[in-house]
Structures are given as C-alpha cells and as structure tokens.
Design an enzyme around this catalytic site. Structure first.
Site, mmCIF file in Angstrom:
data_model
loop_
_atom_site.group_PDB
_atom_site.id
_atom_site.type_symbol
_atom_site.label_atom_id
_atom_site.label_comp_id
_atom_site.label_asym_id
_atom_site.label_seq_id
_atom_site.Cartn_x
_atom_site.Cartn_y
_atom_site.Cartn_z
ATOM 1 N N HIS A 116 0.828 -1.214 0.000
ATOM 2 C CA HIS A 116 0.000 0.000 0.000
ATOM 3 C C HIS A 116 0.860 1.262 0.000
ATOM 4 O O HIS A 116 2.009 1.255 0.462
ATOM 5 C CB HIS A 116 -0.937 -0.004 1.204
ATOM 6 C CG HIS A 116 -2.078 -0.973 1.056
ATOM 7 N ND1 HIS A 116 -3.144 -1.011 1.920
ATOM 8 C CD2 HIS A 116 -2.339 -1.929 0.116
ATOM 9 C CE1 HIS A 116 -4.000 -1.945 1.544
ATOM 10 N NE2 HIS A 116 -3.526 -2.516 0.450
ATOM 11 N N GLU A 118 0.667 4.038 1.756
ATOM 12 C CA GLU A 118 1.077 4.505 3.082
ATOM 13 C C GLU A 118 2.237 3.666 3.612
ATOM 14 O O GLU A 118 3.182 4.190 4.217
ATOM 15 C CB GLU A 118 -0.101 4.431 4.061
ATOM 16 C CG GLU A 118 -1.333 5.223 3.610
ATOM 17 C CD GLU A 118 -2.328 4.365 2.853
ATOM 18 O OE1 GLU A 118 -3.531 4.453 3.139
ATOM 19 O OE2 GLU A 118 -1.898 3.571 1.982
ATOM 20 N N CYS A 169 -6.312 1.640 5.190
ATOM 21 C CA CYS A 169 -6.916 0.415 5.697
ATOM 22 C C CYS A 169 -6.452 0.226 7.143
ATOM 23 O O CYS A 169 -5.588 0.960 7.640
ATOM 24 C CB CYS A 169 -6.514 -0.778 4.833
ATOM 25 S SG CYS A 169 -4.770 -1.244 5.004
#
Length: 339
Positions: A258, A260, A286
């Site tokens: 991801h 992030e 998430c």
C-alpha cells in the site's frame, strides 16, 4: 475566501457585508467582540466607548486580540470580517488561507452626510469636526486603532461614490477578481502532490498515493505497487481479480504494497525521521496501514476518500492514539497558466 473589511467611517462597509451575506458569505465583526466587552461593563456601545474599549483590549491582550478571537469563530470557507482597524489585526488575519484585505472609502462629504442620516455622528456637528475626529484615530501606537494604516495595506479598494447598485456591482467584480488570486490551502497543496504520486501506481484496481510532511516539508512519498525488483500487476495481471477477491478483503493476497506502507518504508530506508509528521493519502488508510501510521509516530492523517474495508476501525484506532484525521474535498488538478 476570507474577506477582511477596513475603511473610512460611514463609507458603506455594512452595505458590502450585507451584500456578501446575500451571496452566502458568513459574517463576523471585530466590533462585536468589543460590544460584548462593553455589555459586561454595562456601558453603551457609543463610538467613543468602542474605540476606548478596543484600545484597552489590545493593550491588555496584544494588538491582534480581536482578530485572534474572531478567527476561532469562522466556520465557512467563505467569510467576511468587518471592522479591522489595527495593522496587527491584519497581520493575524493574513495567517488564514486565502485572506484578502479590502478597503472601502468614499468622499468625506458623502460620508459625513450618510453618518448624519444614520444618526452615527457623535461630537461632530460640522464636517470640520467630523474630519478632526477621524484624524484623532490615526495613532502611531501599535495597540491603538489606525484605519488609515490598515487601508494602506489593502489588497483591493472599493470606492463608494455612486448608487448602492453600483457598489454591489463593484463587490461582484471584486469577488470575481479575488477568486482568480486564490491559492490552495496547505492541505490541498500537499494532497495534489499525493495525487501526482498516485500516477506511478502499478495497481490495476486503485491508483493510491501518499506523502508524509513535517513543518511543510515533504519527507517521503509512496504509491501502491509490487515489492522492489518483482514483476508487477501491469505485467502479470491482478491476482485478486483472478481469484475474485473483493476490494478491502484478504490484504495479504496482493502483489502490491500500500501507498502509506511504502511511504513509511521509504523513510526507514533513507533514515528520514517522520515522527510528528502528517500523512496525506488519496484514499483513507486500511486498518493495517492505520496501525503502521500509529507506530510510525505520525500525528495527523489527511484524506479525501474511504477505503473499501470498514474504515471505522481505522478511525477508532486513530482516535485512541490521539491522531487527528481530516477529510477534505479532492483538490482540483488544474494548473493556471497565462494564455
């Protein structure tokens, strides 16, 4: 935008405020804060009392006190603030994003006539006395009001020497002109960068970008894509699509890391301290990314959309960790260029 109004006495500032309110601007006045003070003192809100109490508040709490207090009352992106009379008030209000100072003026003869009509002439029965009172207010003291000094700092000037309709037309033109000068807020500025980073994504489902910022400096960036030196979905296709896995489920079955996570990993790879920073994400984190954000010491999360999984889990986690989460509208990606 935030429009601050300064200007000569009885020049028509209240008319400008009323028109901006009709255009869905939220209205505030620094004088209202002084009026609250006079009510507490059980004194009438005369012009002399307003001037004296305002100067006393500036002396006791600092020259920008009225502006500092009114800033906390603003709830809308479009607001007008009336009765700016001290240059330190101007300095304080310029800290607001897209603040513009507008001066309103009119010939002194007209202003004196309008002031008499409205019953707002105190201790001035002649034009000469009216001018003399105004000259008294041009103080060099930093805590006193000085309208002339504020007007000299204006970004835009309105001259009210005709009809109300003409003044309204000037205000319409002013708003249109100032709209062209608007700059993105810091949050939208950095979010635009996150959207640009997202264009590097190799994911076939979602292009996600993230950047971590501290003290208005970009520290690290990340986008969702395959691990280093491995083939990505652009070459191999989407494993999750092949297995018919819905978005937001079974995070471990995915070639991509991801955005992030990549931003945090890059900080570790390059020895960049992100503790106390803000992360800007094109999509809301998430729950797994949320846990990493907490442990990385990030203190603020800015996003503009929800992740497909149960985002309330991440929100609860951030709240427990004391992390501020801000949701903004997606920024416009247009770049202004001269023709």
């Amino acid at each position: 935008m935030i429009i601050g109004l300064t200007g000569s006495n009885a020049a028509g500032k209240s008319t400008v405020v009323d028109f901006l309110v009709s255009q869905n601007f939220e209205a505030h006045s620094l004088s209202d804060i002084i009026r609250d003070e006079l009510r507490q003192r059980q004194l009438p809100a005369s012009r002399e009392n307003l001037i004296q109490a305002g100067n006393e508040l500036r002396t006791k709490f600092g020259a920008s006190v009225l502006a500092d207090r009114v800033k906390n009352k603003i709830q809308s992106d479009n607001a007008v603030i009336d009765s700016i009379r001290n240059t330190e008030e101007v300095r304080s209000l310029r800290q607001l994003n897209n603040f513009f100072l507008v001066s309103v003026d009119a010939p002194v003869e007209l202003r004196f006539r309008w002031a008499k009509t409205r019953g707002r002439v105190e201790n001035a029965s002649t034009l000469e006395q009216f001018i003399a009172l105004e000259n008294r207010e041009k103080s060099a003291t930093t805590t006193a009001q000085n309208i002339a000094a504020c007007m000299a700092k204006a970004d835009y000037q309105l001259i009210n020497n005709n009809s109300i309709d003409e003044l309204h037309n000037q205000v319409r033109k002013m708003v249109a002109d100032l709209q062209k000068r608007k700059r993105p807020s810091w949050d939208h500025y950095f979010m635009k960068m996150a959207f640009l980073v997202a264009e590097r994504s190799t994911c076939l489902r979602h292009h996600v970008g993230a950047i971590i910022v501290k003290d208005r400096k970009v520290l690290t960036t990340g986008y969702n894509g395959a691990a280093r030196n491995l083939d990505d979905c652009l070459k191999l296709g989407c494993l999750r699509d092949q297995l018919k896995i819905a978005s937001g489920e079974r995070h471990e079955i995915c070639r991509a890391i991801h955005a992030e996570q990549n931003a945090i990993i890059q900080a570790g790879v390059h020895g960049t301290a992100i503790y106390g920073g803000t992360i800007y994400c094109t999509h809301s984190p998430c729950i797994i990314c949320a846990k990493m954000i907490v442990n990385a010491g990030v203190v603020r999360v800015v996003t503009c959309s929800d992740y497909p999984d149960d985002f309330s889990l991440a929100i609860d986690l951030f709240k427990q960790a004391g992390i501020e989460i801000v949701r903004i509208e997606p920024p416009t990606m247009q770049i202004k260029m001269k023709p």
